[in-house]
Design an enzyme around this catalytic site. Sequence first.
Site, PDB file in Angstrom:
ATOM      1  N   THR A  83      11.177   8.424  37.032  1.00 57.85           N
ATOM      2  CA  THR A  83      12.465   8.641  37.674  1.00 57.85           C
ATOM      3  C   THR A  83      12.193   9.066  39.106  1.00 57.85           C
ATOM      4  OG1 THR A  83      14.311  10.213  37.823  1.00 57.85           O
ATOM      5  CG2 THR A  83      12.417  10.911  36.573  1.00 57.85           C
ATOM      6  N   CYS A 197      16.666   4.713  42.374  1.00 53.10           N
ATOM      7  CA  CYS A 197      16.931   5.286  41.047  1.00 53.10           C
ATOM      8  C   CYS A 197      16.444   4.244  40.058  1.00 53.10           C
ATOM      9  CB  CYS A 197      18.411   5.590  40.854  1.00 53.10           C
ATOM     10  SG  CYS A 197      18.824   6.067  39.159  1.00 53.10           S
TER      11      CYS A 197
END
Length: 230
Positions: A83, A197
């Site tokens: 992430t 993202c």
Amino acid sequence: MKTLGLIGGMSWESTAEYYRLINQGVRDANGPMASAQMLVWSFNFADIAALQTAGDWDTLTALMVGAALKLEAAGADALMICTNTMHKCAPAIEAKAAIRLIHIADPTGAAIADKGLTRVGLLGTRFTMEQDFYTRRLAERFGLDVVVPDEPDRALVHAIIYDELVAGRIEPNSRETYRGVMQRMADRGAQAIVLGCTEIMLLVGAGDSPVPLFDTTALHAQAGIALALS
């Protein structure tokens, strides 16, 4: 083959993509029966998201460092945080772990610099777009000028990630929203867009942007493959 330690579950939708991409890359390199050696620590993202919203980065950092050390103790040769946002905790992990952390911004910045680009737009969570842990690394290490959306667009981008993408929802209207945001960043001089993202690649692709896209999920996975096979 080296063993990769993946810190995932943030969300599992993108962690599943990491697992797929890394295994595919190893198979392509080593033959149809080959697969990667990986250890995965998968968080309950509901807990992580609640701490992010509360701004409790001390607890989040402790959790991330703990996961990294567990993977190291289990035999991982290198670490990957699956992430972008939780790379805010990367310096603490690098300080505590004896094994390498493959930072997601590094293969991304290198790929952009290799194309001779200097000004890029960044899409991601509010934390990634509004705090400087990510943009500063791209600027300092790769000389990139990073453009983020304006406040209304940042709110839309963030909400779509947390309300839809982490839950596996892919909505056509949200794709149109992202197309508009990317067009506006291009209008402000962004020569490319960083999908900052790891879930965004589930929603948009090259055909949705007026400028080239740099998918951090794919670029990070490629860096993991290279290390695993080194």
